[in-house]
Design an enzyme around this catalytic site. Structure first.
Site, PDB file in Angstrom:
ATOM      1  N   HIS A  68      10.054  38.996  16.905  1.00 29.82           N
ATOM      2  CA  HIS A  68       9.493  40.077  16.984  1.00 29.82           C
ATOM      3  C   HIS A  68       8.102  40.507  17.046  1.00 29.82           C
ATOM      4  O   HIS A  68       7.693  39.919  15.912  1.00 29.82           O
ATOM      5  CB  HIS A  68      10.261  41.430  16.201  1.00 29.82           C
ATOM      6  CG  HIS A  68      11.728  41.780  17.014  1.00 29.82           C
ATOM      7  ND1 HIS A  68      11.911  42.451  17.792  1.00 29.82           N
ATOM      8  CD2 HIS A  68      12.962  41.092  16.511  1.00 29.82           C
ATOM      9  CE1 HIS A  68      13.303  42.542  18.075  1.00 29.82           C
ATOM     10  NE2 HIS A  68      13.964  41.601  17.221  1.00 29.82           N
ATOM     11  N   ARG A 122      11.066  20.782   5.125  1.00 31.43           N
ATOM     12  CA  ARG A 122       9.917  19.880   5.131  1.00 31.43           C
ATOM     13  C   ARG A 122      10.731  18.505   5.491  1.00 31.43           C
ATOM     14  O   ARG A 122      11.544  18.227   4.678  1.00 31.43           O
ATOM     15  CB  ARG A 122       9.497  19.837   3.657  1.00 31.43           C
ATOM     16  CG  ARG A 122       8.664  20.936   3.339  1.00 31.43           C
ATOM     17  CD  ARG A 122       8.452  20.965   1.827  1.00 31.43           C
ATOM     18  NE  ARG A 122       9.271  20.965   0.941  1.00 31.43           N
ATOM     19  CZ  ARG A 122       9.461  20.847  -0.094  1.00 31.43           C
ATOM     20  NH1 ARG A 122       8.466  19.929  -0.639  1.00 31.43           N
ATOM     21  NH2 ARG A 122      10.550  20.692  -0.806  1.00 31.43           N
ATOM     22  N   LYS A 148      12.238  12.416   4.468  1.00 36.07           N
ATOM     23  CA  LYS A 148      12.930  10.891   4.855  1.00 36.07           C
ATOM     24  C   LYS A 148      12.820  10.712   6.350  1.00 36.07           C
ATOM     25  O   LYS A 148      13.133  11.677   6.907  1.00 36.07           O
ATOM     26  CB  LYS A 148      13.938  10.888   4.119  1.00 36.07           C
ATOM     27  CG  LYS A 148      14.833   9.248   4.430  1.00 36.07           C
ATOM     28  CD  LYS A 148      15.943   9.107   3.843  1.00 36.07           C
ATOM     29  CE  LYS A 148      16.752   7.691   3.894  1.00 36.07           C
ATOM     30  NZ  LYS A 148      17.905   7.584   3.286  1.00 36.07           N
TER      31      LYS A 148
END
Length: 231
Positions: free
Chosen positions: A149, A216, A219
């Protein structure tokens, strides 16, 4: 224009009649077999066989395609109404668990490729296009939302400022854990794993393991662990 509106209303009446008569017939009295046959008259495409439990809600069936061997369980809602160019596609052997909500709004394609599993109470919503690849696992209570939005003007109601719709791509063989949220404009690369509860608001490279809010990468599945640093 009037002919198109008349034809659209006629389609909707036919859809309501067929789904009302066949939609709630229990599995134990041949409900799935009757739906497998009867729904062919209203869907854009439906494979053989398909397994659709009773209590599934369909809207806009002329824009819905279901591949062979697909499973759709109780409480699922699939809504393709709103635009003649909408399309919801389930590939062969896709499984849609209970209470999943899949909705397109305007000129939207939601494409779920073959052998993918969508867990209970997942929400998959346009109006941006959404592509989920083959062999994916989407765990329960996840949300995939292909819109944002606009809210730049504080003096105007947010609902009146429109939305952006960049679209979402989840490539083949991805696993999204319980309660993952994927936001508009994101691509999750092939073979990636997204930890439970993560919020994905940026692209994830292939074969990554990503966790957190925002997600994030910690690995690479074909390499070494990455150092975790705050961004």
């Amino acid at each position: 224009m009037h002919n198109e509106q008349y034809f659209s209303k006629l389609q909707r009446v036919q859809e309501l009649l067929v789904t009302t008569v066949l939609g709630d017939i229990p599995t134990l009295i041949l409900g799935t077999k009757l739906r497998n046959l009867g729904y062919r008259s209203i869907f854009a495409q439906i494979g053989s066989p398909v397994y659709i439990q009773n209590g599934v809600e369909f809207n806009g069936t002329s824009c819905i395609e279901i591949g062979s061997g697909a499973y759709i369980f109780k409480g699922v809602r699939m809504d393709a109404r709103g635009d003649k160019n909408n399309r919801i596609h389930l590939g062969n052997r896709v499984a849609i668990e209970r209470n999943v909500d899949i909705g397109s709004l305007e000129d939207t394609c939601i494409y779920i490729d073959e052998d993918t599993f969508i867990g209970p109470s997942v929400c998959i919503e346009g109006p941006g296009d959404i592509k989920i690849g083959k062999h994916c696992l989407i765990a329960a209570h996840s949300g995939i939302f292909a819109n944002n939005h606009n809210f730049a003007d504080p003096m105007e109601p947010i609902k009146s400022q429109g939305v952006t719709r960049k679209g979402i791509v989840i490539e083949d063989d991805c696993w999204l854990g319980h309660g993952v949220t994927v936001l508009d404009g994101v691509t999750i690369g092939k073979g990636s794993v997204i930890g439970a509860g993560a919020v994905v608001n940026r692209d994830i490279p292939p074969f990554s393991v990503a966790v957190g809010i925002p997600a994030r990468v910690i690995k690479n599945r074909i390499g070494k662990d990455l150092s975790i640093t705050s961004s």
